[in-house]
Design a protein around this motif. Sequence first.
Motif, PDB file in Angstrom:
ATOM      1  N   THR A  56       0.870  -1.173   0.000  1.00  0.00           N
ATOM      2  CA  THR A  56       0.000   0.000   0.000  1.00  0.00           C
ATOM      3  C   THR A  56       0.904   1.219   0.000  1.00  0.00           C
ATOM      4  N   LEU A  57       0.656   2.136  -0.948  1.00  0.00           N
ATOM      5  CA  LEU A  57       1.443   3.367  -0.914  1.00  0.00           C
ATOM      6  C   LEU A  57       0.522   4.538  -0.612  1.00  0.00           C
ATOM      7  N   ASP A  58       1.075   5.531   0.015  1.00  0.00           N
ATOM      8  CA  ASP A  58       0.298   6.729   0.319  1.00  0.00           C
ATOM      9  C   ASP A  58       0.365   7.636  -0.904  1.00  0.00           C
ATOM     10  N   ALA A  59      -0.799   7.737  -1.579  1.00  0.00           N
ATOM     11  CA  ALA A  59      -0.843   8.414  -2.879  1.00  0.00           C
ATOM     12  C   ALA A  59      -0.381   9.869  -2.780  1.00  0.00           C
ATOM     13  N   TYR A  60      -0.552  10.479  -1.633  1.00  0.00           N
ATOM     14  CA  TYR A  60      -0.173  11.884  -1.451  1.00  0.00           C
ATOM     15  C   TYR A  60       1.279  12.015  -0.966  1.00  0.00           C
ATOM     16  N   ARG A  61       1.626  11.204   0.025  1.00  0.00           N
ATOM     17  CA  ARG A  61       2.964  11.373   0.610  1.00  0.00           C
ATOM     18  C   ARG A  61       4.093  11.047  -0.365  1.00  0.00           C
ATOM     19  N   LEU A  62       3.890  10.014  -1.196  1.00  0.00           N
ATOM     20  CA  LEU A  62       4.991   9.625  -2.091  1.00  0.00           C
ATOM     21  C   LEU A  62       5.400  10.786  -3.002  1.00  0.00           C
ATOM     22  N   PRO A  63       4.481  11.386  -3.745  1.00  0.00           N
ATOM     23  CA  PRO A  63       4.923  12.530  -4.569  1.00  0.00           C
ATOM     24  C   PRO A  63       5.431  13.702  -3.736  1.00  0.00           C
ATOM     25  N   MET A  64       4.876  13.871  -2.518  1.00  0.00           N
ATOM     26  CA  MET A  64       5.341  15.001  -1.705  1.00  0.00           C
ATOM     27  C   MET A  64       6.799  14.812  -1.257  1.00  0.00           C
ATOM     28  N   HIS A  65       7.247  13.564  -1.131  1.00  0.00           N
ATOM     29  CA  HIS A  65       8.679  13.327  -0.883  1.00  0.00           C
ATOM     30  C   HIS A  65       9.497  13.942  -2.028  1.00  0.00           C
ATOM     31  N   PHE A  66       9.041  13.692  -3.267  1.00  0.00           N
ATOM     32  CA  PHE A  66       9.771  14.209  -4.434  1.00  0.00           C
ATOM     33  C   PHE A  66       9.689  15.742  -4.482  1.00  0.00           C
ATOM     34  N   PHE A  67       8.521  16.290  -4.174  1.00  0.00           N
ATOM     35  CA  PHE A  67       8.394  17.753  -4.164  1.00  0.00           C
ATOM     36  C   PHE A  67       9.306  18.361  -3.088  1.00  0.00           C
ATOM     37  N   ALA A  68       9.389  17.696  -1.930  1.00  0.00           N
ATOM     38  CA  ALA A  68      10.249  18.205  -0.849  1.00  0.00           C
ATOM     39  C   ALA A  68      11.704  18.232  -1.315  1.00  0.00           C
ATOM     40  N   GLY A  69      12.116  17.133  -1.983  1.00  0.00           N
ATOM     41  CA  GLY A  69      13.495  17.066  -2.478  1.00  0.00           C
ATOM     42  C   GLY A  69      13.761  18.130  -3.526  1.00  0.00           C
ATOM     43  N   ALA A  70      12.782  18.331  -4.411  1.00  0.00           N
ATOM     44  CA  ALA A  70      12.954  19.307  -5.498  1.00  0.00           C
ATOM     45  C   ALA A  70      13.077  20.717  -4.937  1.00  0.00           C
ATOM     46  N   ARG A  71      12.215  21.009  -3.991  1.00  0.00           N
ATOM     47  CA  ARG A  71      12.212  22.369  -3.431  1.00  0.00           C
ATOM     48  C   ARG A  71      13.516  22.656  -2.674  1.00  0.00           C
ATOM     49  N   LYS A  72      13.990  21.644  -1.970  1.00  0.00           N
ATOM     50  CA  LYS A  72      15.244  21.795  -1.220  1.00  0.00           C
ATOM     51  C   LYS A  72      16.407  22.142  -2.154  1.00  0.00           C
ATOM     52  N   LEU A  73      16.336  21.598  -3.386  1.00  0.00           N
ATOM     53  CA  LEU A  73      17.427  21.824  -4.341  1.00  0.00           C
ATOM     54  C   LEU A  73      17.162  23.026  -5.247  1.00  0.00           C
ATOM     55  N   GLY A  74      16.161  23.817  -4.902  1.00  0.00           N
ATOM     56  CA  GLY A  74      15.981  25.096  -5.599  1.00  0.00           C
ATOM     57  C   GLY A  74      14.924  25.143  -6.680  1.00  0.00           C
ATOM     58  N   ALA A  75      14.146  24.070  -6.851  1.00  0.00           N
ATOM     59  CA  ALA A  75      13.086  24.111  -7.869  1.00  0.00           C
ATOM     60  C   ALA A  75      12.010  25.123  -7.452  1.00  0.00           C
ATOM     61  N   VAL A  76      11.423  25.769  -8.447  1.00  0.00           N
ATOM     62  CA  VAL A  76      10.315  26.692  -8.178  1.00  0.00           C
ATOM     63  C   VAL A  76       9.019  25.930  -8.431  1.00  0.00           C
ATOM     64  N   ILE A  77       8.117  25.934  -7.447  1.00  0.00           N
ATOM     65  CA  ILE A  77       6.868  25.177  -7.568  1.00  0.00           C
ATOM     66  C   ILE A  77       5.708  26.155  -7.460  1.00  0.00           C
ATOM     67  N   ARG A  78       4.941  26.280  -8.533  1.00  0.00           N
ATOM     68  CA  ARG A  78       3.833  27.245  -8.524  1.00  0.00           C
ATOM     69  C   ARG A  78       2.509  26.518  -8.758  1.00  0.00           C
ATOM     70  N   ASN A  79       1.809  26.262  -7.658  1.00  0.00           N
ATOM     71  CA  ASN A  79       0.496  25.636  -7.797  1.00  0.00           C
ATOM     72  C   ASN A  79      -0.561  26.718  -8.032  1.00  0.00           C
TER      73      ASN A  79
END
Length: 396
Positions: free
Chosen positions: A145-168
């Motif tokens: 069972t994977l957490d449909a929300y948490r898994l991508p948020m791990h990737f978003f957290a990593g991206a943001r830490k490395l300077g990606a700009v995220i505009r929802n």
Amino acid sequence: MSNASDTHVVVVGGGGTGAAILYDLVQRGFKATLFERGELTCGSTGRHHGLLHSGARYVVKDREVGRECMDEVRILTRIAPEAIEANRGIFVAFDEEELAFRETFEQACAEADIPAQWLTSEQVLAMEPRLNPGLLGGVMVPDGTLDAYRLPMHFFAGARKLGAVIRNFTRVESLVFEGRRIAGVTVHDLRTGADETVKCDLVINATGGWAGRLAAMADIELPITPAPGTMLAHQGRLVNNIIERLRPASDGDILVPQRGLSIIGSTQWQTDDPDDCTVPDADVEFLTKAAIEMVPDFKETAYHKAWAAVRPLAGASSTEEEGRELSRDFDVRDHAKLDNVEGMLSLTGGKATTLRAMGEKTVDVVCDLFDVDTPCRTASEPLPNYRHFFRQGVLV
Ligand SMILES: Cc1cc2nc3c(=O)[nH]c(=O)nc-3n(C[C@H](O)[C@H](O)[C@H](O)COP(=O)(O)OP(=O)(O)OC[C@H]3O[C@@H](n4cnc5c(N)ncnc54)[C@H](O)[C@@H]3O)c2cc1C
């Protein structure tokens, strides 16, 4: 060789695929900005069952898809353990026809390196006492069972830490052309109402079921079939492992325990409008019946919710039968080569389980395009916890 940090890539779509691409881009040194028209993961990513596929579901039809899923299970369990529950999947034979499928299924699993263990009916019932007692046995595989929300948020957290700009809440309205080359996007900020042009060297179309619409902005006809499906949740955790039927993949044959809920899925139809995902009444009746067949206690539990998500199936199809035959593999399409339009890649197909692999393959293509020689590291480096996404937000 180019300098990745001089190259600005725009990713459109803030689902799991966009998240994994964004993270891989910044990890390999590119400048990257992601636009999502709604909240992050509001598309199919935040709405699927949450089944981490070992590949067993697909392996009889397609060994390579099976193998790829299994590879990703091994990787994701290592790099994002907090998004995954360490349960298992059991493909259960409820009748003689399903029992007869055992040999084909086990052989395909062996060929794709998916560990599969036969369990007698007593063993299955000892693990899952609420299953229909008439069952004839089952094959245990490393689904989870994977957490449909948490898994991508791990990737978003990593991206943001490395300077990606995220505009929802920022929708891409059109593509900006310089000749036959896409050189940017115009966006509309749904919170402020402001419109803006953002220049870039490459656009990545990671809009899932909506990918055909973004491609159409460049007059490109993308071979994609948006195929919605219904899922139904009841309150109460009736099983602890994922239960599937030991037969070729079909409707109403997956039961996923997701925290305190039991989710049964799914169905499949086709639509021209991926925003129209209204659940057909008949699906609720069909899925309830299918769940009761596997777990009789399902009829005693309280209805929680029925909802639908859209599969972004790779390939064109005009009938539902054709759609069901489409592979569950994914494709990274370079429109310069395929459609004579430079400056855009589109993703079609895939599934939540393979988000990281989709990111890797896409960014490999980006590296080739810009002559960048930095290898992918997403398979080996653990991701920051999804909570860091919000902590960074507080600190900024
Ligand atoms: C019924 C069903 C059950 C499923 N169950 C599973 C499962 O258990 N396990 C599994 O591995 N996979 C499952 N899948 C598949 C999985 O849900 C998808 O493959 C995956 O979520 C697709 O992710 P994505 O990021 O590509 O697309 P999405 O999550 O749909 O993201 C695309 C995003 O693009 C945004 N967007 C669109 N147009 C624009 C624009 N113009 N500007 C800005 N943003 C835009 C949308 O708002 C959306 O958020 C299931 C699918 C279905 C239909």
